[in-house]
Design a protein around this motif. Structure first.
Motif, PDB file in Angstrom:
ATOM      1  N   THR A 132       8.592   6.146 -11.622  1.00 32.49           N
ATOM      2  CA  THR A 132       7.180   5.808 -11.404  1.00 32.49           C
ATOM      3  C   THR A 132       6.906   4.367 -11.806  1.00 32.49           C
ATOM      4  N   GLY A 133       7.384   3.979 -12.981  1.00 39.61           N
ATOM      5  CA  GLY A 133       7.184   2.604 -13.448  1.00 39.61           C
ATOM      6  C   GLY A 133       7.846   1.586 -12.543  1.00 39.61           C
ATOM      7  N   GLY A 134       9.049   1.907 -12.065  1.00 40.52           N
ATOM      8  CA  GLY A 134       9.760   0.981 -11.187  1.00 40.52           C
ATOM      9  C   GLY A 134       9.066   0.783  -9.856  1.00 40.52           C
ATOM     10  N   ALA A 146       0.828  -1.206   0.000  1.00 38.33           N
ATOM     11  CA  ALA A 146       0.000   0.000   0.000  1.00 38.33           C
ATOM     12  C   ALA A 146       0.865   1.261   0.000  1.00 38.33           C
ATOM     13  N   GLN A 147       1.969   1.231   0.726  1.00 34.98           N
ATOM     14  CA  GLN A 147       2.860   2.390   0.750  1.00 34.98           C
ATOM     15  C   GLN A 147       3.507   2.603  -0.613  1.00 34.98           C
ATOM     16  N   LEU A 148       3.907   1.527  -1.262  1.00 35.03           N
ATOM     17  CA  LEU A 148       4.521   1.660  -2.584  1.00 35.03           C
ATOM     18  C   LEU A 148       3.523   2.173  -3.613  1.00 35.03           C
ATOM     19  N   ILE A 149       2.273   1.748  -3.519  1.00 37.20           N
ATOM     20  CA  ILE A 149       1.252   2.252  -4.437  1.00 37.20           C
ATOM     21  C   ILE A 149       1.059   3.742  -4.226  1.00 37.20           C
ATOM     22  N   GLU A 150       1.029   4.186  -2.965  1.00 37.78           N
ATOM     23  CA  GLU A 150       0.893   5.614  -2.679  1.00 37.78           C
ATOM     24  C   GLU A 150       2.087   6.395  -3.228  1.00 37.78           C
ATOM     25  N   LYS A 151       3.297   5.900  -3.012  1.00 41.29           N
ATOM     26  CA  LYS A 151       4.497   6.564  -3.537  1.00 41.29           C
ATOM     27  C   LYS A 151       4.460   6.604  -5.062  1.00 41.29           C
ATOM     28  N   GLY A 152       3.989   5.543  -5.682  1.00 38.70           N
ATOM     29  CA  GLY A 152       3.865   5.500  -7.138  1.00 38.70           C
ATOM     30  C   GLY A 152       2.875   6.524  -7.660  1.00 38.70           C
ATOM     31  N   GLN A 153       1.783   6.733  -6.920  1.00 36.28           N
ATOM     32  CA  GLN A 153       0.808   7.748  -7.330  1.00 36.28           C
ATOM     33  C   GLN A 153       1.426   9.140  -7.272  1.00 36.28           C
ATOM     34  N   TRP A 154       2.172   9.425  -6.209  1.00 39.58           N
ATOM     35  CA  TRP A 154       2.816  10.727  -6.096  1.00 39.58           C
ATOM     36  C   TRP A 154       3.866  10.914  -7.185  1.00 39.58           C
ATOM     37  N   ILE A 160       2.059  11.750 -10.380  1.00 46.49           N
ATOM     38  CA  ILE A 160       1.653  13.161 -10.404  1.00 46.49           C
ATOM     39  C   ILE A 160       2.851  14.040 -10.741  1.00 46.49           C
ATOM     40  N   ALA A 161       4.011  13.742 -10.152  1.00 53.40           N
ATOM     41  CA  ALA A 161       5.226  14.511 -10.451  1.00 53.40           C
ATOM     42  C   ALA A 161       5.619  14.357 -11.917  1.00 53.40           C
ATOM     43  N   THR A 162       5.461  13.152 -12.472  1.00 51.39           N
ATOM     44  CA  THR A 162       5.777  12.927 -13.882  1.00 51.39           C
ATOM     45  C   THR A 162       4.885  13.785 -14.769  1.00 51.39           C
ATOM     46  N   ILE A 163       3.605  13.805 -14.464  1.00 47.12           N
ATOM     47  CA  ILE A 163       2.668  14.624 -15.253  1.00 47.12           C
ATOM     48  C   ILE A 163       3.021  16.102 -15.126  1.00 47.12           C
ATOM     49  N   ALA A 164       3.354  16.533 -13.908  1.00 45.93           N
ATOM     50  CA  ALA A 164       3.722  17.941 -13.699  1.00 45.93           C
ATOM     51  C   ALA A 164       4.980  18.292 -14.485  1.00 45.93           C
ATOM     52  N   PHE A 165       5.985  17.424 -14.467  1.00 49.90           N
ATOM     53  CA  PHE A 165       7.202  17.690 -15.235  1.00 49.90           C
ATOM     54  C   PHE A 165       6.919  17.666 -16.738  1.00 49.90           C
TER      55      PHE A 165
END
Length: 172
Positions: free
Chosen positions: A50-52, A5-13, A16-21
């Protein structure tokens, strides 16, 4: 160690950073900023991260711990439907059942080759030494479980009580 669950949350963030960049990179190209090509690299690197992290979250699986199970060693496993584990000769019947349950959870993998079989058999054995220089393998039980279902409710455990009776009795 991170949980799924923590990794999924980190992946979501990170997503979002990827989209912002990516948006920032597009704006950089529109306005011909000098750092636009660096932004391409930053966006690509963030996408790889993000993919990793997402892939890592798919691979983690917390295996439940069966109470009463003891340590075992895998002595035969060709990645197919037959596995043999070794247990100490001091094992009791209840420990054997718990250990077989634990092994069926630990050893399950959706990538195992069934070679025509739909069930995996895990056999537990120990080695007795009736005389000096002589070793005798003794099968104590087995569990049969599905090769395709992770949480197999229909797993069957068979304990060979006649072989358990041959084990040396603990001395007090």
């Amino acid at each position: 160690m991170f949980e799924t669950a923590q990794l999924i949350e980190k992946g979501q963030w990170l997503g979002i950073a990827t989209i912002a960049f990516a948006v920032l990179t597009i704006i950089g190209f529109i306005f011909k900023w000098g750092i636009r090509f660096r932004l391409v690299g930053i966006t690509g690197f963030t996408a790889v991260l993000t993919g990793g992290v997402f892939a890592l979250s798919l691979g983690l699986y917390n295996r439940p711990q069966i109470s009463g199970a003891i340590h075992y060693s895998r002595v035969y496993d060709a990645g197919a439907a037959q596995v043999v584990i070794a247990v100490p000769p001091s094992i009791t019947e209840s420990q054997l059942e718990a250990t077989l349950k634990q092994a069926s959870i630990d050893i399950f993998s959706p990538g195992r080759l069934g070679q025509g079989a739909d069930q995996m058999t895990i056999r537990a054995r120990t080695v007795l030494h009736p005389q000096a220089g002589i070793s005798q393998p003794l099968y104590l039980g087995e569990v049969k479980r599905s090769l395709s279902i992770r949480e197999d409710e229909n797993a069957t455990i068979k304990v060979y009580r006649e072989n358990l009776a041959q084990l040396p009795k603990p001395t007090a």
